[in-house]
Write a protein that holds these residues in place. Structure first.
Motif, PDB file in Angstrom:
ATOM      1  N   MET A  60       7.116  19.018  78.168  1.00 28.13           N
ATOM      2  CA  MET A  60       7.903  19.991  77.415  1.00 28.13           C
ATOM      3  C   MET A  60       8.422  21.142  78.285  1.00 28.13           C
ATOM      4  SD  MET A  60       8.000  18.681  74.422  1.00 28.13           S
ATOM      5  CE  MET A  60       8.678  20.023  73.485  1.00 28.13           C
ATOM      6  N   VAL A  61       8.150  21.093  79.585  1.00 28.49           N
ATOM      7  CA  VAL A  61       8.592  22.096  80.550  1.00 28.49           C
ATOM      8  C   VAL A  61       8.133  23.495  80.110  1.00 28.49           C
ATOM      9  CG1 VAL A  61      10.521  22.860  81.997  1.00 28.49           C
ATOM     10  CG2 VAL A  61      10.619  20.617  80.935  1.00 28.49           C
ATOM     11  N   ARG A  62       6.841  23.571  79.792  1.00 30.52           N
ATOM     12  CA  ARG A  62       6.219  24.841  79.426  1.00 30.52           C
ATOM     13  C   ARG A  62       4.975  25.000  80.286  1.00 30.52           C
ATOM     14  NH1 ARG A  62       6.540  22.900  73.491  1.00 30.52           N
ATOM     15  NH2 ARG A  62       8.382  23.946  72.722  1.00 30.52           N
ATOM     16  N   SER A  63       4.508  26.224  80.399  1.00 25.86           N
ATOM     17  CA  SER A  63       3.210  26.419  81.041  1.00 25.86           C
ATOM     18  C   SER A  63       2.138  25.867  80.099  1.00 25.86           C
ATOM     19  CB  SER A  63       2.957  27.903  81.302  1.00 25.86           C
ATOM     20  OG  SER A  63       2.745  28.597  80.073  1.00 25.86           O
ATOM     21  N   ILE A  64       0.957  25.628  80.638  1.00 31.02           N
ATOM     22  CA  ILE A  64      -0.142  25.158  79.802  1.00 31.02           C
ATOM     23  C   ILE A  64      -0.421  26.169  78.693  1.00 31.02           C
ATOM     24  CG2 ILE A  64      -2.616  24.648  79.775  1.00 31.02           C
ATOM     25  CD1 ILE A  64      -2.239  23.464  82.596  1.00 31.02           C
ATOM     26  N   ASN A  65      -0.441  27.445  79.032  1.00 34.72           N
ATOM     27  CA  ASN A  65      -0.685  28.476  78.021  1.00 34.72           C
ATOM     28  C   ASN A  65       0.404  28.504  76.962  1.00 34.72           C
ATOM     29  OD1 ASN A  65      -3.037  29.210  79.284  1.00 34.72           O
ATOM     30  ND2 ASN A  65      -2.214  31.078  80.191  1.00 34.72           N
ATOM     31  N   ALA A  66       1.664  28.363  77.387  1.00 35.75           N
ATOM     32  CA  ALA A  66       2.765  28.376  76.426  1.00 35.75           C
ATOM     33  C   ALA A  66       2.686  27.173  75.493  1.00 35.75           C
ATOM     34  CB  ALA A  66       4.107  28.404  77.147  1.00 35.75           C
ATOM     35  N   GLN A  67       2.286  26.013  76.021  1.00 33.95           N
ATOM     36  CA  GLN A  67       2.156  24.827  75.177  1.00 33.95           C
ATOM     37  C   GLN A  67       1.055  25.027  74.147  1.00 33.95           C
ATOM     38  OE1 GLN A  67       4.174  22.114  75.190  1.00 33.95           O
ATOM     39  NE2 GLN A  67       3.101  21.470  73.352  1.00 33.95           N
ATOM     40  N   ALA A  68      -0.090  25.536  74.585  1.00 38.08           N
ATOM     41  CA  ALA A  68      -1.194  25.783  73.662  1.00 38.08           C
ATOM     42  C   ALA A  68      -0.786  26.810  72.607  1.00 38.08           C
ATOM     43  CB  ALA A  68      -2.430  26.267  74.424  1.00 38.08           C
ATOM     44  N   MET A 120      -5.039  40.190  75.027  1.00 33.65           N
ATOM     45  CA  MET A 120      -5.120  38.798  75.424  1.00 33.65           C
ATOM     46  C   MET A 120      -6.590  38.442  75.549  1.00 33.65           C
ATOM     47  SD  MET A 120      -3.363  36.610  78.513  1.00 33.65           S
ATOM     48  CE  MET A 120      -3.701  37.701  79.842  1.00 33.65           C
ATOM     49  N   GLY A 121      -6.916  37.222  75.191  1.00 35.39           N
ATOM     50  CA  GLY A 121      -8.294  36.779  75.263  1.00 35.39           C
ATOM     51  C   GLY A 121      -8.393  35.409  75.904  1.00 35.39           C
ATOM     52  N   ILE A 122      -9.605  34.943  75.993  1.00 39.37           N
ATOM     53  CA  ILE A 122      -9.870  33.630  76.556  1.00 39.37           C
ATOM     54  C   ILE A 122     -10.291  32.712  75.418  1.00 39.37           C
ATOM     55  CG2 ILE A 122     -11.382  32.314  78.085  1.00 39.37           C
ATOM     56  CD1 ILE A 122     -11.606  34.820  79.815  1.00 39.37           C
ATOM     57  N   VAL A 123      -9.704  31.529  75.384  1.00 40.83           N
ATOM     58  CA  VAL A 123     -10.048  30.538  74.371  1.00 40.83           C
ATOM     59  C   VAL A 123     -10.666  29.346  75.086  1.00 40.83           C
ATOM     60  CG1 VAL A 123      -9.127  28.991  72.599  1.00 40.83           C
ATOM     61  CG2 VAL A 123      -8.150  31.272  72.884  1.00 40.83           C
ATOM     62  N   LYS A 124     -11.861  28.975  74.683  1.00 42.14           N
ATOM     63  CA  LYS A 124     -12.524  27.818  75.278  1.00 42.14           C
ATOM     64  C   LYS A 124     -12.132  26.582  74.484  1.00 42.14           C
ATOM     65  CE  LYS A 124     -16.800  25.839  76.867  1.00 42.14           C
ATOM     66  NZ  LYS A 124     -16.082  24.656  77.225  1.00 42.14           N
ATOM     67  N   ILE A 125     -11.614  25.593  75.182  1.00 43.08           N
ATOM     68  CA  ILE A 125     -11.281  24.326  74.542  1.00 43.08           C
ATOM     69  C   ILE A 125     -11.912  23.188  75.327  1.00 43.08           C
ATOM     70  CG2 ILE A 125      -9.130  25.180  73.524  1.00 43.08           C
ATOM     71  CD1 ILE A 125      -7.619  23.629  75.694  1.00 43.08           C
ATOM     72  N   ASP A 126     -12.086  22.093  74.667  1.00 42.78           N
ATOM     73  CA  ASP A 126     -12.646  20.876  75.236  1.00 42.78           C
ATOM     74  C   ASP A 126     -11.806  20.415  76.429  1.00 42.78           C
ATOM     75  OD1 ASP A 126     -12.306  17.721  75.128  1.00 42.78           O
ATOM     76  OD2 ASP A 126     -14.287  18.183  74.286  1.00 42.78           O
ATOM     77  N   ASP A 127     -12.462  19.869  77.457  1.00 44.97           N
ATOM     78  CA  ASP A 127     -11.752  19.399  78.654  1.00 44.97           C
ATOM     79  C   ASP A 127     -10.708  18.335  78.332  1.00 44.97           C
ATOM     80  OD1 ASP A 127     -13.134  21.127  80.305  1.00 44.97           O
ATOM     81  OD2 ASP A 127     -14.618  19.625  80.919  1.00 44.97           O
ATOM     82  N   GLU A 128     -11.025  17.426  77.407  1.00 48.55           N
ATOM     83  CA  GLU A 128     -10.058  16.377  77.042  1.00 48.55           C
ATOM     84  C   GLU A 128      -8.831  16.977  76.364  1.00 48.55           C
ATOM     85  OE1 GLU A 128     -11.897  13.200  74.858  1.00 48.55           O
ATOM     86  OE2 GLU A 128     -13.560  13.077  76.288  1.00 48.55           O
ATOM     87  N   LEU A 129      -9.039  17.957  75.489  1.00 49.41           N
ATOM     88  CA  LEU A 129      -7.905  18.618  74.838  1.00 49.41           C
ATOM     89  C   LEU A 129      -7.080  19.374  75.875  1.00 49.41           C
ATOM     90  CD1 LEU A 129      -6.263  19.438  72.375  1.00 49.41           C
ATOM     91  CD2 LEU A 129      -7.939  21.245  71.945  1.00 49.41           C
ATOM     92  N   HIS A 130      -7.736  20.023  76.808  1.00 48.41           N
ATOM     93  CA  HIS A 130      -7.015  20.739  77.869  1.00 48.41           C
ATOM     94  C   HIS A 130      -6.133  19.781  78.657  1.00 48.41           C
ATOM     95  CE1 HIS A 130      -6.321  22.789  81.704  1.00 48.41           C
ATOM     96  NE2 HIS A 130      -6.368  23.901  80.976  1.00 48.41           N
ATOM     97  N   GLU A 131      -6.634  18.587  78.933  1.00 47.50           N
ATOM     98  CA  GLU A 131      -5.848  17.594  79.664  1.00 47.50           C
ATOM     99  C   GLU A 131      -4.618  17.175  78.864  1.00 47.50           C
ATOM    100  OE1 GLU A 131      -4.612  14.913  82.654  1.00 47.50           O
ATOM    101  OE2 GLU A 131      -5.806  16.752  82.652  1.00 47.50           O
ATOM    102  N   GLU A 132      -4.782  17.016  77.559  1.00 51.09           N
ATOM    103  CA  GLU A 132      -3.628  16.655  76.712  1.00 51.09           C
ATOM    104  C   GLU A 132      -2.613  17.796  76.674  1.00 51.09           C
ATOM    105  OE1 GLU A 132      -3.162  13.515  75.672  1.00 51.09           O
ATOM    106  OE2 GLU A 132      -5.031  13.194  76.760  1.00 51.09           O
ATOM    107  N   VAL A 133      -3.089  19.030  76.621  1.00 49.42           N
ATOM    108  CA  VAL A 133      -2.185  20.193  76.656  1.00 49.42           C
ATOM    109  C   VAL A 133      -1.440  20.216  77.989  1.00 49.42           C
ATOM    110  CG1 VAL A 133      -2.034  22.717  76.618  1.00 49.42           C
ATOM    111  CG2 VAL A 133      -3.589  21.565  75.055  1.00 49.42           C
ATOM    112  N   ARG A 134      -2.166  19.938  79.080  1.00 48.26           N
ATOM    113  CA  ARG A 134      -1.542  19.924  80.404  1.00 48.26           C
ATOM    114  C   ARG A 134      -0.434  18.876  80.477  1.00 48.26           C
ATOM    115  NH1 ARG A 134      -0.946  17.107  84.497  1.00 48.26           N
ATOM    116  NH2 ARG A 134      -2.366  15.473  83.812  1.00 48.26           N
TER     117      ARG A 134
END
Length: 68
Positions: free
Chosen positions: A21-29, A1-15
């Motif tokens: 979609m009733v998924r965790s943020i990681n599962a959605q990404a 497992m690793g860490i992926v850096k994404i833009d704050d705005e994209l992270h907000e859309e994933v959240r």
């Protein structure tokens, strides 16, 4: 497992999508990454075709899910 850096705005859309979609943020990404990879590998296939193929590969009978 690793860490992926994404833009704050994209992270907000994933959240937001993950809540809907009733998924965790990681599962959605992870879902979006997988679908994106499948779309790039199958450029002539629609999203529906890709999903249908993936459901078949997973041996999911959609008729049982939707009561048909």
């Amino acid at each position: 497992m690793g860490i992926v850096k994404i833009d704050d705005e994209l992270h907000e859309e994933v959240r937001k999508a993950s809540a809907f979609m009733v998924r965790s943020i990681n599962a959605q990404a992870e879902y979006w990454i997988k679908i994106g990879m499948l779309a790039e590998a199958n450029p002539s296939s629609s999203f529906s075709e890709i999903m249908r193929e993936q459901m078949q590969l997973a041996d999911v009978d959609v008729r049982n899910v939707i009561g048909g």
